[in-house]
Motif scaffolding. Structure first.
Motif, mmCIF file in Angstrom:
data_model
loop_
_atom_site.group_PDB
_atom_site.id
_atom_site.type_symbol
_atom_site.label_atom_id
_atom_site.label_comp_id
_atom_site.label_asym_id
_atom_site.label_seq_id
_atom_site.Cartn_x
_atom_site.Cartn_y
_atom_site.Cartn_z
ATOM 1 N N PRO A 149 1.660 -19.240 4.354
ATOM 2 C CA PRO A 149 0.437 -18.173 4.035
ATOM 3 C C PRO A 149 0.775 -16.908 5.125
ATOM 4 O O PRO A 149 1.303 -16.980 6.138
ATOM 5 C CB PRO A 149 -0.636 -18.973 4.923
ATOM 6 C CG PRO A 149 0.063 -20.084 5.765
ATOM 7 C CD PRO A 149 1.533 -20.413 4.933
ATOM 8 N N ILE A 150 0.654 -15.863 4.297
ATOM 9 C CA ILE A 150 1.185 -14.707 4.834
ATOM 10 C C ILE A 150 0.054 -13.709 5.251
ATOM 11 O O ILE A 150 -0.859 -13.694 4.413
ATOM 12 C CB ILE A 150 2.212 -13.910 3.994
ATOM 13 C CG1 ILE A 150 3.647 -14.810 3.876
ATOM 14 C CG2 ILE A 150 2.699 -12.817 4.577
ATOM 15 C CD1 ILE A 150 4.472 -14.308 2.990
ATOM 16 N N ALA A 151 -0.130 -13.273 6.463
ATOM 17 C CA ALA A 151 -1.082 -12.326 6.817
ATOM 18 C C ALA A 151 -0.933 -11.242 6.210
ATOM 19 O O ALA A 151 0.244 -10.540 5.821
ATOM 20 C CB ALA A 151 -0.869 -12.006 8.486
ATOM 21 N N GLY A 152 -2.050 -10.253 5.939
ATOM 22 C CA GLY A 152 -1.899 -9.446 4.969
ATOM 23 C C GLY A 152 -1.902 -9.313 3.213
ATOM 24 O O GLY A 152 -1.897 -8.363 2.878
ATOM 25 N N THR A 153 -1.682 -10.558 2.993
ATOM 26 C CA THR A 153 -1.661 -10.779 1.473
ATOM 27 C C THR A 153 -2.820 -10.495 0.943
ATOM 28 O O THR A 153 -3.972 -10.850 1.101
ATOM 29 C CB THR A 153 -1.290 -12.038 1.202
ATOM 30 O OG1 THR A 153 0.051 -12.548 1.920
ATOM 31 C CG2 THR A 153 -1.119 -12.472 -0.439
ATOM 32 N N SER A 154 -2.731 -9.608 -0.258
ATOM 33 C CA SER A 154 -3.960 -9.185 -0.990
ATOM 34 C C SER A 154 -4.617 -10.549 -1.606
ATOM 35 O O SER A 154 -4.202 -11.310 -1.994
ATOM 36 C CB SER A 154 -3.545 -8.302 -2.155
ATOM 37 O OG SER A 154 -4.551 -7.669 -2.868
ATOM 38 N N GLY A 155 -5.956 -10.429 -1.415
ATOM 39 C CA GLY A 155 -6.751 -11.645 -1.913
ATOM 40 C C GLY A 155 -6.872 -12.875 -0.862
ATOM 41 O O GLY A 155 -7.597 -13.596 -1.216
ATOM 42 N N ALA A 156 -6.089 -12.700 0.174
ATOM 43 C CA ALA A 156 -6.119 -13.624 1.050
ATOM 44 C C ALA A 156 -6.125 -13.412 2.706
ATOM 45 O O ALA A 156 -5.806 -14.054 3.430
ATOM 46 C CB ALA A 156 -4.987 -14.652 1.020
ATOM 47 N N GLU A 157 -6.713 -11.991 2.712
ATOM 48 C CA GLU A 157 -6.894 -11.635 4.218
ATOM 49 C C GLU A 157 -7.416 -12.362 5.100
ATOM 50 O O GLU A 157 -7.012 -12.524 6.292
ATOM 51 C CB GLU A 157 -7.266 -10.156 4.083
ATOM 52 C CG GLU A 157 -6.522 -9.062 3.283
ATOM 53 C CD GLU A 157 -6.910 -9.016 1.774
ATOM 54 O OE1 GLU A 157 -6.551 -8.234 1.244
ATOM 55 O OE2 GLU A 157 -7.768 -9.989 1.306
ATOM 56 N N SER A 158 -8.859 -12.702 4.771
ATOM 57 C CA SER A 158 -9.409 -13.620 5.660
ATOM 58 C C SER A 158 -8.787 -15.165 5.957
ATOM 59 O O SER A 158 -9.053 -15.634 7.227
ATOM 60 C CB SER A 158 -11.016 -13.991 4.956
ATOM 61 O OG SER A 158 -11.065 -14.820 3.834
ATOM 62 N N MET A 159 -7.933 -15.710 5.059
ATOM 63 C CA MET A 159 -7.428 -16.866 5.487
ATOM 64 C C MET A 159 -6.197 -16.690 6.509
ATOM 65 O O MET A 159 -6.347 -17.562 7.321
ATOM 66 C CB MET A 159 -6.624 -17.384 4.080
ATOM 67 C CG MET A 159 -5.997 -18.652 4.048
ATOM 68 S SD MET A 159 -7.665 -19.834 3.948
ATOM 69 C CE MET A 159 -6.685 -21.226 3.464
#
Length: 374
Positions: free
Chosen positions: A309-319
């Protein structure tokens, strides 16, 4: 004092307007802004009530409500008997679950699976994670104390035994069994993501480091009958992987090796190494130790695959920015990293041709590939 930029001043003006009670009342009744105001109020309330929503989901999973409904609609009275709950409590849970699209009203006053409930029942990885979150909820009872402390020391740190034990290679089978089972439940889901974006057909031998009980390797090997596999993990975990390989008929081409990647050399002979949700569990110094060990184990032009899981990934920012940040703080080890930070670490370890290959579900993992420089 640092002067404010033009964008800072604009954002400050926005903040003063949005926080003004008179503007909020106006926006709620004015026809052109009423729809936006209602949507924003819904977002705000969902943020406030999120803990309650998660507890409703937790109760549904613990009571196996979705399994009961999978065979067909049931009345509240039938469910009360099956769930061993009072009828009024059963109706309370069903109403709450219905509002979250976990269940849905059907004919004759009965209940069936809602859209999200059906999706959850088909994804055992997620339901296992929901049950695991009981530990996280308890560790987050006092988030201020968590932020002021060094992290770790709670139930999650005890659960992920390798993260707190300097002699991780000596952990017993009983100590590693809980988290190994959770990894086994989640790895097939990650394997689907990896196989969607990466072809292993040019790979002769795959070494999976930190591979748990071999669920990821088994999923990949099932698609590639000529692939040879090596798993490397703590001795007690590797023993569980060897059992999986024997029971699934993979022993002829899959080997499990025990050791610690922080102190022991990795097995030789692979032309591709995979790190599946391993790096984010560890701090930078340990990550560099691992990446250099991978570099040493690979031949020239050997490849590395990272699923994270990569920080700053579009669509997964809160994750990454919220969920993994607090989870790993409670765990006491690791951090969610951006692609840029991971690329820097990979380059320092001697890798090049670093590419980000976003998967179809970035909430689960994104894939990074790299090549050992000569």
């Amino acid at each position: 004092m640092i002067p404010l930029s033009f964008s800072d001043r604009l954002l400050g003006l926005r903040d003063s307007i949005l926080s003004n009670p008179r503007f909020q009342r106006f926006a709620a009744i004015f026809p052109l802004t009423r729809g936006v105001a209602r949507r924003r109020a819904g977002v705000m309330f969902d943020l406030v009530a999120g803990f309650v929503y998660s507890q409703v989901l937790f109760a549904c999973v613990q009571l196996k409500l979705f399994d009961h409904l999978a065979a067909g609609p049931l009345s509240a009275e039938d469910l009360a008997l099956r769930l061993s709950l009072p009828l009024d409590s059963t109706r309370l849970l069903l109403d709450a679950a219905e509002s979250l699209q976990l269940v849905q009203r059907r004919s004759q006053g009965r209940y069936g699976l809602g859209q999200l409930g059906a999706e959850l029942r088909g994804n055992q990885s997620v339901t296992a994670l929901v049950e695991h979150h009981a530990l996280l909820y308890r560790d987050l009872q006092d988030p201020i104390a968590l932020l002021r402390g060094p992290g770790g020391g709670g139930e999650l740190a005890a659960y992920w035994a390798y993260a707190r034990d300097g002699q991780a290679a000596d952990l017993s089978g009983a100590a590693v069994a809980p988290y190994t089972a959770l990894m086994a439940a989640s790895q097939p889901m990650i394997a689907v993501e990896v196989l969607h974006v990466y072809s292993f057909r040019d790979c002769r031998c795959l070494l999976d480091v930190g591979g748990g009980d071999g669920a990821f390797l088994a999923a990949v090997a099932a698609q590639l009958p000529e692939l040879h596999c090596i798993l490397f993990d703590l001795p007690a975990v590797a023993a569980k992987a060897a059992e999986r390989f024997r029971s699934s008929g993979l022993s002829a081409r899959a080997t499990a090796v025990g050791g610690s990647f922080l102190t022991d050399p990795l097995p030789q002979g692979a032309d591709l190494v995979s790190l599946v949700r391993v790096l984010h569990d560890h701090d930078d110094a340990e990550v560099m130790t691992l990446l250099r060990a991978v570099h040493q184990a690979l031949p020239d032009n050997g490849k590395l695959l990272v699923a994270e899981p990569i920080a700053g990934t579009s669509g997964a920012e809160s994750m990454a920015g919220a969920y993994f940040a607090f989870y790993l703080r409670a765990m006491g080890s690791g951090k969610a990293r951006s692609f840029e930070r991971l690329r820097d670490l990979l380059e320092q370890a001697g890798f090049g041709e670093i590419q980000l290959r976003p998967g179809p579900m970035p909430l689960v993992a994104s894939i990074i590939t790299a090549v050992k420089r000569q």
